[in-house]
Write a protein that holds these residues in place. Structure first.
Motif, short mmCIF file in Angstrom:
data_model
loop_
_atom_site.label_atom_id
_atom_site.label_comp_id
_atom_site.label_asym_id
_atom_site.label_seq_id
_atom_site.Cartn_x
_atom_site.Cartn_y
_atom_site.Cartn_z
N SER A 1 0.80 -1.22 0.00
CA SER A 1 0.00 0.00 0.00
C SER A 1 0.84 1.28 0.00
O SER A 1 0.29 2.36 -0.23
CB SER A 1 -0.94 0.01 1.21
OG SER A 1 -0.20 -0.05 2.42
N ASN A 2 2.15 1.16 0.26
CA ASN A 2 2.97 2.37 0.39
C ASN A 2 4.12 2.47 -0.62
O ASN A 2 4.82 3.47 -0.66
CB ASN A 2 3.57 2.45 1.80
CG ASN A 2 2.53 2.76 2.86
OD1 ASN A 2 2.16 3.91 3.07
ND2 ASN A 2 2.05 1.70 3.52
N SER A 3 4.30 1.44 -1.45
CA SER A 3 5.47 1.43 -2.35
C SER A 3 5.38 2.46 -3.45
O SER A 3 6.40 2.89 -3.99
CB SER A 3 5.64 0.04 -2.96
OG SER A 3 4.55 -0.24 -3.84
N GLN A 4 4.16 2.86 -3.84
CA GLN A 4 3.95 3.82 -4.92
C GLN A 4 4.63 3.37 -6.22
O GLN A 4 5.13 4.17 -7.00
CB GLN A 4 4.44 5.22 -4.53
CG GLN A 4 3.69 5.81 -3.33
CD GLN A 4 4.18 7.19 -2.96
OE1 GLN A 4 5.18 7.69 -3.48
NE2 GLN A 4 3.46 7.83 -2.05
N GLY A 5 4.65 2.04 -6.40
CA GLY A 5 5.21 1.50 -7.64
C GLY A 5 6.71 1.74 -7.78
O GLY A 5 7.22 1.83 -8.90
N THR A 6 7.43 1.81 -6.62
CA THR A 6 8.86 2.13 -6.66
C THR A 6 9.68 0.97 -6.09
O THR A 6 9.61 0.68 -4.89
CB THR A 6 9.15 3.42 -5.86
OG1 THR A 6 8.35 4.47 -6.38
CG2 THR A 6 10.62 3.80 -5.96
N PHE A 7 10.45 0.32 -6.94
CA PHE A 7 11.29 -0.80 -6.52
C PHE A 7 12.28 -0.37 -5.44
O PHE A 7 12.50 -1.11 -4.47
CB PHE A 7 12.08 -1.37 -7.71
CG PHE A 7 11.26 -2.18 -8.66
CD1 PHE A 7 11.09 -3.54 -8.46
CD2 PHE A 7 10.69 -1.61 -9.79
CE1 PHE A 7 10.35 -4.31 -9.35
CE2 PHE A 7 9.95 -2.36 -10.68
CZ PHE A 7 9.77 -3.72 -10.46
#
Length: 1016
Positions: free
Chosen positions: A293-299
């Motif tokens: 829920s918190n990654s914001q699509g960032t590896f």
């Protein structure tokens, strides 16, 4: 010419060197093949190793995290040749997984096409100066291509065999390598290839050159496909949008695919953590949902959080999640708060400041030498590693190398925490690293630091002892001058270059030790550039004479290295149009250039900086000429005027007006009191330079006057015209005393013989004529050229004449017989200008083929080809000492080439000191008292009875005569021309050595100890 170089103080070992005579090209004999040497010198990094490092640092390459790209429609069109353009551009914000995506594509292409596939790639990294520039990208791409296909190495060897490692490092490296890459891509044996460049935005230097090459070449070769990745930068968009005919793959526009891949990545990372940390199922699921829920699509965000959880006890994992806010910047901000609260906060900030300032990732040992720790709280790597862990979201430690976790981490620090980590500014940090670098080098560097004792083998064969005595000083040895220069660039930081005389002291006591260390580190080329930059800094700051002298002494080695290889040491850029003429000042310290941009520039020859821009002409400037005392400069222009300039102030002293057409040529009288000018108005005018008044107006020609020249005694003036005649004028009366007729076309070059008894003239009728000035008769007509002749020049002794022609050749004529004794062939276009070296041993020629060639005037052999100009070269001139040559080109630049004749001892020394990275420099310390090489025609051994064969104890020669040995161990390497042809020409009375060389010289070596190996 003779040169003496000495270094006094602790590092003394080699005391002086003097050589009288001539050293030709010096060749090193190596056990490895030239192909191996070329490949090794080309390698800036192995991109395969970089890919392995990147994937391991990121926890391995997970197919689920990149497989979406394989089904992407634009990717499939690119892969299946359904696009007219063969460039695929993947772009997105930091942390979106671009680099790992490219790693996955490389693996898939390799799987699809097999191990024989020509897949070449390069990973740019802004935090490492070695791989953050356009030239390094080309080196990496070419390296993988030729390593996979050895036959392609011939395209590199074509230039490498002439220039050596300098091909990849000098000022022309980009031009040479881009041409080489284009030739490789055209090679018919290259059936197909993939070229992949990651992180264009991290190419800090010459990015535009790289973007232009990619945009041009990606559509030029149907068998080659390109992939590049970058952030969404306007500069990159501007350059690549014009060639990318369909939309690039934007990770933001493919958010669903990227997010899906991030979700799979999260599942993989959490499962791996749960296995290691033995999480309970509810803990694992809580962590998974929080990351989801918190990654914001960032590896990168996911990787940083998982890295921190790995350092957290399982029972604290859920509570620790609360400190990880979504978004990279917020996460970095929270990690900075963690640094502030740490017991080691000040040391952490020091480390972050150092890492934000250094030019490459550094080792723990190197970092230890640069960090100042209160009370020496830690002195081992384990303690330092613990402190680096506190900076964990900014830095990573792998195999003892410290680097930023990601470029975005450094960007955040310099944007959001600059005042905390660099409170005194970047200049102060640079100066701190410079100061500590000198401290660690003073502490560490010494004679024979690796305890080799027997120095006669290549540096590549040196094995580091354990512990490595250079471990802490490695970075400092290479970059100390860079940091000194970095502190000087910060206008807010006041630099004292010679603070407490530390630089002077370093050069006095540690210079030779530093050279040895650079050789072991394989970084001699960096040292060459460092000394050049140091000298410029000293000159700019007008430091002490002692320091200036010491630095000049050190830089002399650099000049000689450059001269031995025929490298361009300065490219003078500033003119906006073609450069038409160049002229040295009499002391060789300055160079003047004239241009079609209507200006004259004066350049400092040592620094390559433009000292003055002389503006005033309103049309093209065709010619410049210094007065003998160097205080004035004259310029001729198409605006029908001649201007005289004060060279100290750059002010226009006077404007000589009166011609009614273009002024083509100017010439000072020998005493500087008068100036002659020739014009298309068919007149020659002589001016009084003190009053700016016209003294004479010489009007007997019927067409343009193209060339004028004063006689050696200054009493007469000769002029050559488009009307096919030459006229000789008497200075005192202004009358024409002779008209020389015989040419059937324009006379465009004239020159007096050294004794003033003859004049030579060159014409577009393809002939040169020699005239007797007393009678006005043509003594001889020199025929042999098949096209127009552009330039002629007498040899210093008056016995020979050289001519340059549009037939692409230079001819040398014997004036006693009127025959051409040498025809110099090699240029691929017309030759515009020629000039004898001051000692008459060499001839330089400039051509439309963009090159300058240096020829041996005795044999006609081409000594070197000076490449670097990108358009025709029109004017060349030697400095009076014969060490340098200047050339002017249509490419709008002037180049200064260092071409020392080899008649000084340091040319031999440069073989030992500065042959790039190839030899261990411990043979600096073989306790040589004096080299004295005399030019002796015949060679007689000192004592036949004292001759020793290699099998004897003590001093001797190796079997192939390439090494002086001691007890059979290689001690001092001899260039080919310094080896005896027969063993009977080697004599050893006690510790003195004499060698009769194949070059016709004798070398005398006085060794101060019976065994110089002892005590090294």
């Amino acid at each position: 010419m003779a040169t003496t170089i000495s270094f006094n103080g602790i590092n003394s070992g080699f005391q002086t060197g003097v050589m009288n005579g001539n050293v030709g090209n010096i060749t090193f004999v190596q056990s490895e093949t030239v192909n191996q040497a070329c490949l090794r010198d080309l390698r800036i990094t192995d991109p395969n190793d970089d890919k392995k490092r990147i994937t391991e640092t990121n926890g391995g390459l997970i197919k689920d995290s990149y497989c979406w790209i394989l089904d992407n429609e634009e990717f499939k069109q690119w892969q299946n040749n359904q696009r007219s353009n063969r460039l695929l551009w993947i772009r997105g914000d930091p942390g979106k997984g671009k680099t790992m995506l490219l790693c996955g594509i490389i693996d898939e292409l390799t799987r699809l096409h097999g191990s024989a596939a020509n897949i070449s790639f390069f990973f740019c990294q802004a935090t490492d100066v070695r791989i953050n520039n356009a030239t390094s990208v080309l080196r990496g791409l070419i390296y993988l291509l030729v390593d996979k296909n050895p036959s392609l190495l011939s395209h590199v060897r074509a230039r490498y065999d002439k220039a050596g490692k300098a091909l990849f490092e000098d000022i022309n490296a980009w031009s040479a390598l881009s041409t080489t890459l284009m030739n490789i891509l055209k090679d018919p044996s290259l059936n197909s290839a993939y070229l992949i460049i990651d992180a264009l935005d991290e190419c800090t230097y010459d990015l535009r050159l790289l973007l232009d090459l990619v945009s041009q070449e990606s559509s030029a070769h149907p068998q080659v496909k390109w992939i590049v990745s970058s952030r969404i930068w306007p500069e990159i968009i501007e350059r690549l949008d014009i060639v990318t005919q369909v939309a690039p793959i934007s990770l933001e526009l493919n958010d669903a695919s990227v997010s899906g891949s991030v979700n799979k990545y999260i599942r993989y990372k959490v499962n791996a953590l749960a296995k290691v940390k033995k999480y309970k199922d509810d803990t694992r699921e809580t962590i998974y949902r929080y990351l989801l829920s918190n990654s914001q699509g960032t590896f990168l965000w996911v990787a940083l959080v998982c890295q921190n959880l790995d350092l957290t006890l399982p029972r604290h994992a859920i509570r620790k999640l609360e400190v990880f806010p979504p978004g990279l910047d917020d996460l970095y901000g929270r990690m900075m708060d963690q640094v502030r609260r740490s017991d080691d906060a000040e040391v952490c900030k020091q480390i972050l400041a150092i890492m934000s300032t250094v030019y490459r990732p550094i080792t723990l040992s190197e970092l230890t030498s640069l960090v100042e720790v209160p009370n020496n709280d830690f002195d081992d790597h384990e303690a330092l590693s613990e402190i680096i862990a506190v900076c964990g979201s900014f830095l990573t430690l792998r195999e003892d190398i410290v680097t930023f976790i990601h470029q975005s981490a450094k960007d955040f620090l310099l944007r959001e925490a600059l005042n905390e980590i660099l409170p005194r500014g970047i200049g102060a940090e640079h100066h701190m690293i410079f100061s500590r670098s000198l401290e660690v080098m003073f502490k560490t560097l010494r004679r024979d630091i690796f305890n080799i004792k027997f120095p006669g083998f290549p540096a590549k064969d040196v094995r580091s002892p354990s512990p490595n005595p250079l471990a802490a000083a490695g970075y400092s040895c290479v970059y100390w001058v860079d940091h000194l220069q970095g502190s000087e660039r910060d206008e807010t930081y006041e630099l004292s270059l010679n603070e407490r005389g530390i630089v002077d002291k370093f050069l006095q006591q540690k210079y030779l030790h530093w050279l040895e260390a650079l050789s072991i580190l394989g970084s001699v080329s960096n040292g060459i550039r460092a000394i050049q930059r140091l000298l410029l800094l000293i000159q700019e700051q007008a430091e002490s004479q002692s320091l200036m002298g010491r630095a000049q002494d050190a830089s002399r080695f650099i000049r000689i290295w450059d001269s031995a290889t025929g490298q361009s040491v300065s490219t003078l850029e500033g003119h906006s149009e073609e450069v038409t003429s160049v002229s040295w000042s009499s002391d060789g310290s300055r160079l003047a250039s004239a241009s079609y941009d209507e200006t004259v520039r004066i350049w400092d020859a040592a620094t390559g900086q433009s000292v003055s821009i002389l503006k005033g002409h309103s049309q093209w400037v065709t010619s410049v000429s210094w007065s003998q005392d160097g205080t004035r400069l004259a310029s001729a222009s198409y605006d029908e005027t001649v201007r005289i300039w004060d060279t100290a102030t750059g002010q226009n002293i006077s404007t000589l007006e009166g011609h009614s057409n273009w002024v083509n040529s100017i010439s000072w009288s020998h005493d500087g009191s008068q100036l002659a000018s020739a014009s298309n108005d068919a007149t020659v005018r002589i001016w009084d330079t003190a009053t700016s008044q016209r003294v004479s107006n010489l009007k007997r020609h019927s067409d343009w006057i193209l060339s004028i020249a004063w006689s050696p005694d200054g009493s007469r003036l000769a002029s050559g015209s488009n009307d096919t005649t030459i006229k000789i004028w008497e200075k005192a009366t202004g009358h024409s005393i002779l008209t020389l007729k015989g040419h059937s076309s324009r006379v465009n070059s004239i020159t007096w013989s050294p004794d003033g008894s003859q004049i030579a003239s060159a014409s577009w009728d393809k002939t040169v004529r020699i005239w007797d000035v007393a009678t006005g008769q043509s003594v001889s007509t020199l025929e042999g050229h098949s096209d127009e002749i552009n330039s002629i020049t007498w040899s210093e002794d008056g016995m020979q004449l050289a001519s340059a022609s549009n037939d692409k050749t230079v001819r040398i004529w014997d004036l006693a017989t009127g025959r051409s004794v040498l025809t110099l062939k090699g240029h691929s276009d017309g030759v515009n200008s020629i000039a004898w070296s001051p000692d008459g041993s060499q001839l330089a020629s400039a051509s439309h083929d963009k090159t300058v060639r240096i020829w041996d005037a005795r044999t006609g052999e081409s000594v070197s080809t000076l490449e670097g100009h990108s358009d025709g070269v029109h004017s060349i001139v030697w400095s009076q000492d014969g060490v340098q040559l200047a050339s002017a080109s249509d490419d709008k630049t002037v180049r200064i080439w260092d071409l020392a004749t080899g008649q000084s001892m340091p040319t031999l020394l440069s073989s030992y000191f500065l042959q790039l990275d190839k030899f261990n420099f411990n043979h600096l310390y073989t306790s040589m008292g004096m080299f004295d090489i005399g030019s002796i025609a015949s060679v007689t051994p000192l004592s036949h009875d004292s001759i020793l064969s290699p099998e004897h104890y003590g001093y001797g020669l190796s079997h192939d005569s390439s090494w002086i040995t001691y007890d059979g161990v290689n001690l001092l390497w001899l260039p080919a021309e310094y080896r005896p042809k027969y063993s009977s020409r080697f004599a050893i009375p006690a510790t003195d050595l004499a060698i009769g060389c194949t070059s016709g010289h004798i070398i005398f070596l006085a060794l101060t100890e019976r065994s110089p190996i002892i005590g090294l």
